[in-house]
Enzyme design. Structure first.
Site, PDB file in Angstrom:
ATOM      1  N   THR A 150       0.842  -1.195   0.000  1.00 21.70           N
ATOM      2  CA  THR A 150       0.000   0.000   0.000  1.00 21.70           C
ATOM      3  C   THR A 150       0.874   1.239   0.000  1.00 21.70           C
ATOM      4  O   THR A 150       1.915   1.263   0.660  1.00 21.70           O
ATOM      5  CB  THR A 150      -0.830   0.016   1.295  1.00 21.70           C
ATOM      6  OG1 THR A 150      -1.657  -1.137   1.301  1.00 21.70           O
ATOM      7  CG2 THR A 150      -1.672   1.275   1.425  1.00 21.70           C
ATOM      8  N   ASP A 181      -6.743  -3.596   5.024  1.00 24.11           N
ATOM      9  CA  ASP A 181      -6.698  -2.588   6.074  1.00 24.11           C
ATOM     10  C   ASP A 181      -6.710  -1.156   5.537  1.00 24.11           C
ATOM     11  O   ASP A 181      -7.058  -0.215   6.259  1.00 24.11           O
ATOM     12  CB  ASP A 181      -5.411  -2.757   6.900  1.00 24.11           C
ATOM     13  CG  ASP A 181      -4.189  -2.591   5.995  1.00 24.11           C
ATOM     14  OD1 ASP A 181      -4.026  -3.413   5.071  1.00 24.11           O
ATOM     15  OD2 ASP A 181      -3.427  -1.615   6.171  1.00 24.11           O
ATOM     16  N   GLY A 202       1.121  -3.838   4.297  1.00 24.27           N
ATOM     17  CA  GLY A 202       1.352  -5.224   4.681  1.00 24.27           C
ATOM     18  C   GLY A 202       0.077  -6.028   4.565  1.00 24.27           C
ATOM     19  O   GLY A 202      -0.883  -5.615   3.896  1.00 24.27           O
ATOM     20  N   LEU A 203       0.062  -7.162   5.208  1.00 30.94           N
ATOM     21  CA  LEU A 203      -1.081  -8.067   5.098  1.00 30.94           C
ATOM     22  C   LEU A 203      -2.268  -7.510   5.887  1.00 30.94           C
ATOM     23  O   LEU A 203      -2.283  -7.538   7.122  1.00 30.94           O
ATOM     24  CB  LEU A 203      -0.701  -9.458   5.610  1.00 30.94           C
ATOM     25  CG  LEU A 203      -1.810 -10.499   5.480  1.00 30.94           C
ATOM     26  CD1 LEU A 203      -2.199 -10.744   4.019  1.00 30.94           C
ATOM     27  CD2 LEU A 203      -1.410 -11.805   6.142  1.00 30.94           C
ATOM     28  N   GLY A 204      -3.264  -7.025   5.147  1.00 27.52           N
ATOM     29  CA  GLY A 204      -4.398  -6.359   5.772  1.00 27.52           C
ATOM     30  C   GLY A 204      -5.119  -7.212   6.792  1.00 27.52           C
ATOM     31  O   GLY A 204      -5.556  -6.720   7.844  1.00 27.52           O
TER      32      GLY A 204
HETATM   33  N1  GLY Z   1      -2.450  -3.617   3.070  1.00 26.52           N
HETATM   34  C1  GLY Z   1      -3.174  -3.796   1.903  1.00 26.52           C
HETATM   35  C2  GLY Z   1      -4.071  -4.946   1.931  1.00 26.52           C
HETATM   36  O1  GLY Z   1      -3.886  -5.904   2.644  1.00 26.52           O
HETATM   37  O2  GLY Z   1      -5.027  -4.908   1.179  1.00 26.52           O
END
Ligand code: GLY
Length: 315
Positions: A150, A181, A202-204
């Site tokens: 992001t 996120d 990162g991993l939302g």
């Molecule tokens: N941080 C972006 C997503 O997980 O969509």
């Protein structure tokens, strides 16, 4: 005092454009939108805006948010398709008292009614990457999910106002309708002009378990410097997530306070761009250090050259 911090090397040109605004007493709101639009418009950044990677059905669904740290106004879009600049739509929505977070067709309808430009956002290059990935997944039974970088930005202007924004095409190969996120207040971003702001990449799915952007702002409000707040929030949560959930995905957070001090923390190799009254615009590399600290070093020329080659390599 003015300042801006933004996630990933991809944000650097946008930070330079925003610096020109902030140096001339422009607003942090304009600076955030300008910086993020530069990333959204660049076709070789494959996780944001034009050129972003699509979901498993080949549809490029984008998420974005905008927050004004003076008024706490927030606007956000999720799963918006074929509209030129999701961040501008999110900023416009932040002026709405009701209906300020729109998804899917509702977000597109709002954008077009407000005069935002329709644009086919899936580039031939992104489509080719998607087609190849589909074939690889089918042939090798791979985990389909990959890539979720992001662009997140926090800015402070000379009028002591602060703003934050995010934009992302989300997880590559995500299921239709999946939202990360980035458009979620407190997880992807948060800003309070009387304290500071933070944003995430990162991993939302994991970032939203910890509401890490809000947590960093809360810790800065208790008196921690941005770096201390980032280190405490990110590494404490990563440890708790591993203990209670069994694993933690990749995540990286940036923060800027109302004095123009900044910080980052990350559980992976992470680049970011920063410029303030006291800091010439620069790209840094952050990595997790010992005992819940972050190692921050200037990016090397070799790294930058390799990056330029990598993002433009034939697909
Ligand atoms: N941080 C972006 C997503 O997980 O969509």
């Amino acid at each position: 005092m003015w300042g801006m911090i933004a996630t990933w090397r991809m944000a650097h040109d946008g930070v330079l454009a925003a610096k020109a605004i902030l140096e001339q007493q422009g607003s942090c709101q304009d600076a955030v939108e300008t910086a993020i639009k530069a990333v959204e418009d660049y076709p070789f950044y494959k996780s944001v805006g034009y050129g972003g990677l699509p979901n498993e059905e080949g549809v490029l669904e984008m998420d974005a948010a905008f927050m004004d740290g003076d008024t706490f106004k927030i606007g956000a879009v999720a799963g918006i398709v074929d509209v030129e600049n999701p961040i501008s739509v999110a900023r416009s929505l932040s002026e709405e008292k009701f209906n300020s977070f729109r998804i899917g067709q509702g977000a597109v309808a709002y954008a077009l009614a407000e005069g935002f430009q329709p644009k086919e956002m899936l580039t031939p290059r992104a489509k080719t990457i998607w087609e190849k990935r589909k074939a690889e997944i089918a042939a090798n039974n791979l985990d389909p999910y990959d890539g979720h970088d992001t662009v997140g930005v926090v800015a402070l202007d000379e009028h002591q106002s602060m703003a934050a924004g995010t934009s992302s095409s989300g997880l590559f190969m995500k299921k239709s309708g999946r939202v990360g996120d980035s458009p979620l207040s407190g997880s992807g971003f948060y800003v309070d002009s009387e304290i500071g702001g933070a944003a995430a990449t990162g991993l939302g799915e994991d970032l939203m378990k910890g509401c890490l952007s809000y947590e960093i702002v809360r810790l800065m409000g208790e008196g921690l410097a941005p770096q201390e707040a980032c280190d405490q929030a990110v590494y404490d949560f990563e440890a708790r997530l591993k203990k209670r959930y069994g694993k933690a995905g990749a995540f990286s957070l940036i923060a800027l306070d109302k004095q123009g001090r900044w910080g980052v923390a990350t559980n992976v190799e992470f680049t970011f761009s920063v410029a303030t009254t006291n800091q010439e615009p620069a790209i840094f590399m952050a990595t997790p250090g010992p005992e819940q600290t972050t190692v921050i070093e200037p990016i090397t020329k070799e790294w930058l050259e390799a990056y330029e080659k990598r993002i433009k390599a034939p697909v």
